[in-house]
Design a protein around this motif. Sequence first.
Motif, mmCIF file in Angstrom:
data_model
loop_
_atom_site.group_PDB
_atom_site.id
_atom_site.type_symbol
_atom_site.label_atom_id
_atom_site.label_comp_id
_atom_site.label_asym_id
_atom_site.label_seq_id
_atom_site.Cartn_x
_atom_site.Cartn_y
_atom_site.Cartn_z
ATOM 1 N N THR A 152 -3.053 -3.667 1.237
ATOM 2 C CA THR A 152 -1.721 -3.759 0.621
ATOM 3 C C THR A 152 -1.399 -2.481 -0.138
ATOM 4 O OG1 THR A 152 -1.948 -6.157 0.452
ATOM 5 C CG2 THR A 152 -0.351 -5.114 -1.037
ATOM 6 N N GLU A 153 -0.173 -2.022 0.033
ATOM 7 C CA GLU A 153 0.273 -0.770 -0.590
ATOM 8 C C GLU A 153 1.515 -1.036 -1.434
ATOM 9 O OE1 GLU A 153 1.266 2.120 2.445
ATOM 10 O OE2 GLU A 153 1.858 3.650 1.002
ATOM 11 N N PHE A 154 1.597 -0.370 -2.576
ATOM 12 C CA PHE A 154 2.846 -0.329 -3.345
ATOM 13 C C PHE A 154 3.472 1.041 -3.131
ATOM 14 C CE2 PHE A 154 0.581 -3.379 -6.339
ATOM 15 C CZ PHE A 154 1.357 -4.478 -5.990
ATOM 16 N N CYS A 155 4.802 1.072 -3.019
ATOM 17 C CA CYS A 155 5.531 2.335 -2.846
ATOM 18 C C CYS A 155 6.706 2.366 -3.794
ATOM 19 C CB CYS A 155 6.186 2.420 -1.466
ATOM 20 S SG CYS A 155 5.121 2.429 -0.085
ATOM 21 N N SER A 156 6.945 3.531 -4.384
ATOM 22 C CA SER A 156 8.194 3.685 -5.143
ATOM 23 C C SER A 156 8.735 5.084 -4.946
ATOM 24 C CB SER A 156 7.977 3.372 -6.633
ATOM 25 O OG SER A 156 7.007 4.227 -7.197
ATOM 26 N N ILE A 157 10.019 5.214 -5.195
ATOM 27 C CA ILE A 157 10.671 6.538 -5.094
ATOM 28 C C ILE A 157 10.365 7.273 -6.394
ATOM 29 C CG2 ILE A 157 12.894 7.720 -4.922
ATOM 30 C CD1 ILE A 157 13.839 5.139 -3.357
ATOM 31 N N PRO A 158 9.777 8.487 -6.317
ATOM 32 C CA PRO A 158 9.398 9.186 -7.558
ATOM 33 C C PRO A 158 10.623 9.610 -8.377
ATOM 34 C CG PRO A 158 8.844 10.519 -5.627
ATOM 35 C CD PRO A 158 9.440 9.253 -5.122
ATOM 36 N N MET A 176 5.917 -7.421 -11.471
ATOM 37 C CA MET A 176 6.958 -6.504 -10.973
ATOM 38 C C MET A 176 7.407 -6.956 -9.583
ATOM 39 S SD MET A 176 6.864 -2.398 -10.540
ATOM 40 C CE MET A 176 6.483 -2.232 -12.259
ATOM 41 N N LYS A 177 8.712 -7.199 -9.472
ATOM 42 C CA LYS A 177 9.202 -7.805 -8.228
ATOM 43 C C LYS A 177 9.460 -6.749 -7.151
ATOM 44 C CE LYS A 177 12.608 -11.274 -7.092
ATOM 45 N NZ LYS A 177 13.797 -11.965 -7.524
ATOM 46 N N PRO A 178 8.914 -6.952 -5.931
ATOM 47 C CA PRO A 178 9.244 -5.991 -4.867
ATOM 48 C C PRO A 178 10.692 -6.165 -4.420
ATOM 49 C CG PRO A 178 7.751 -7.699 -4.037
ATOM 50 C CD PRO A 178 7.987 -7.995 -5.491
ATOM 51 N N THR A 179 11.334 -5.090 -4.022
ATOM 52 C CA THR A 179 12.723 -5.192 -3.556
ATOM 53 C C THR A 179 12.774 -5.527 -2.064
ATOM 54 O OG1 THR A 179 12.711 -2.805 -3.249
ATOM 55 C CG2 THR A 179 13.664 -3.620 -5.304
ATOM 56 N N HIS A 180 11.784 -5.051 -1.310
ATOM 57 C CA HIS A 180 11.726 -5.333 0.126
ATOM 58 C C HIS A 180 10.369 -4.878 0.677
ATOM 59 C CE1 HIS A 180 13.305 -1.201 -0.241
ATOM 60 N NE2 HIS A 180 12.757 -0.952 0.935
ATOM 61 N N ILE A 181 10.126 -5.194 1.937
ATOM 62 C CA ILE A 181 8.930 -4.642 2.588
ATOM 63 C C ILE A 181 9.297 -3.219 2.998
ATOM 64 C CG2 ILE A 181 7.368 -4.814 4.577
ATOM 65 C CD1 ILE A 181 7.699 -7.869 4.338
ATOM 66 N N GLU A 182 8.620 -2.240 2.380
ATOM 67 C CA GLU A 182 8.968 -0.833 2.642
ATOM 68 C C GLU A 182 8.570 -0.463 4.066
ATOM 69 O OE1 GLU A 182 9.929 3.218 2.370
ATOM 70 O OE2 GLU A 182 8.011 2.453 3.063
ATOM 71 N N HIS A 183 7.308 -0.795 4.427
ATOM 72 C CA HIS A 183 6.906 -0.558 5.810
ATOM 73 C C HIS A 183 5.708 -1.420 6.198
ATOM 74 C CE1 HIS A 183 4.339 2.549 3.746
ATOM 75 N NE2 HIS A 183 3.438 2.175 4.643
ATOM 76 N N ILE A 184 5.502 -1.480 7.493
ATOM 77 C CA ILE A 184 4.323 -2.129 8.052
ATOM 78 C C ILE A 184 3.555 -1.039 8.795
ATOM 79 C CG2 ILE A 184 3.554 -3.812 9.786
ATOM 80 C CD1 ILE A 184 6.103 -5.432 9.011
ATOM 81 N N GLY A 185 2.294 -0.880 8.464
ATOM 82 C CA GLY A 185 1.467 0.164 9.087
ATOM 83 C C GLY A 185 0.699 -0.413 10.266
ATOM 84 N N ILE A 186 0.767 0.272 11.391
ATOM 85 C CA ILE A 186 0.088 -0.185 12.603
ATOM 86 C C ILE A 186 -0.790 0.947 13.131
ATOM 87 C CG2 ILE A 186 0.447 -0.972 14.995
ATOM 88 C CD1 ILE A 186 3.070 -2.255 13.949
ATOM 89 N N ALA A 187 -2.069 0.660 13.277
ATOM 90 C CA ALA A 187 -3.013 1.664 13.774
ATOM 91 C C ALA A 187 -2.926 1.717 15.298
ATOM 92 C CB ALA A 187 -4.435 1.292 13.334
ATOM 93 N N VAL A 188 -2.771 2.920 15.825
ATOM 94 C CA VAL A 188 -2.680 3.080 17.286
ATOM 95 C C VAL A 188 -3.684 4.141 17.752
ATOM 96 C CG1 VAL A 188 -0.222 2.439 17.270
ATOM 97 C CG2 VAL A 188 -0.834 4.860 17.233
ATOM 98 N N GLU A 189 -4.070 4.027 19.013
ATOM 99 C CA GLU A 189 -5.006 5.025 19.542
ATOM 100 C C GLU A 189 -4.272 6.265 20.003
ATOM 101 O OE1 GLU A 189 -8.327 3.909 21.652
ATOM 102 O OE2 GLU A 189 -8.416 1.894 20.826
ATOM 103 N N ASN A 190 -3.062 6.076 20.533
ATOM 104 C CA ASN A 190 -2.314 7.209 21.079
ATOM 105 C C ASN A 190 -0.873 7.136 20.571
ATOM 106 O OD1 ASN A 190 -0.511 8.629 22.929
ATOM 107 N ND2 ASN A 190 -2.343 9.009 24.148
ATOM 108 N N LEU A 191 -0.522 8.053 19.682
ATOM 109 C CA LEU A 191 0.792 8.004 19.029
ATOM 110 C C LEU A 191 1.930 8.135 20.045
ATOM 111 C CD1 LEU A 191 1.807 7.733 16.088
ATOM 112 C CD2 LEU A 191 2.113 10.200 16.077
#
Length: 134
Positions: A128-134, A1-16
């Motif tokens: 790694t995460e997969f995401c789709s619009i429900p 199944m081909k991804p359409t794009h990088i949906e997001h990049i998750g970055i862990a932070v100590e202080n939002l």
Amino acid sequence: MKPTHIEHIGIAVENLDEAIRYYTEIIGTECYAIEEVPDQKVRTAFFRIGETKIELLESTDPDGPVGKFIEKRGAGFHHIAFAVPDAGKALKNAETKGIQLIDKQSRRGAEGLEIGFLHPKSTFGVLTEFCSIP
Ligand code: CMX
């Protein structure tokens, strides 16, 4: 199944709040949503850059996935999420090819997307995460 794009990049932070200030004032992108995801024990902030988002993750519990990550490795790159037509099918496909899943089935995640994670031990060290619009 081909991804359409990088949906997001998750970055862990100590202080939002401090991290939001950096992405706003130095990178020049705007925070369009702040959302708490109680079952993941995180507070998140989202920024859009083209089709891709940056998701900042602040832990709300030291025993949650991001709390443990920061304790072990410190703040930094946490995960990559690929937009696919059907996250459930993408998980099944990965499983049949021997990839270790964190989520056996897709579930509802931040922003109401259907999501599911693959274990970093079978994805060359990258959560790694997969995401789709429900
Ligand atoms: N990227 C790469 N490797 C990671 C990692 C990450 N984000 N998080 C943990 N690891 C590594 C650990 O360092 C450890 O490596 P070593 O064995 O070499 O020390 C290994 O994975 C296993 O770690 P663990 O201690 O056995 O397991 P954890 O309890 O730390 O859980 C993981 C790790 C990935 C299974 C867990 O974090 C998880 O289920 N993540 C998916 C959910 C998630 O991350 N939610 C937060 C984001 C939610 C959102 O986007 O809204």
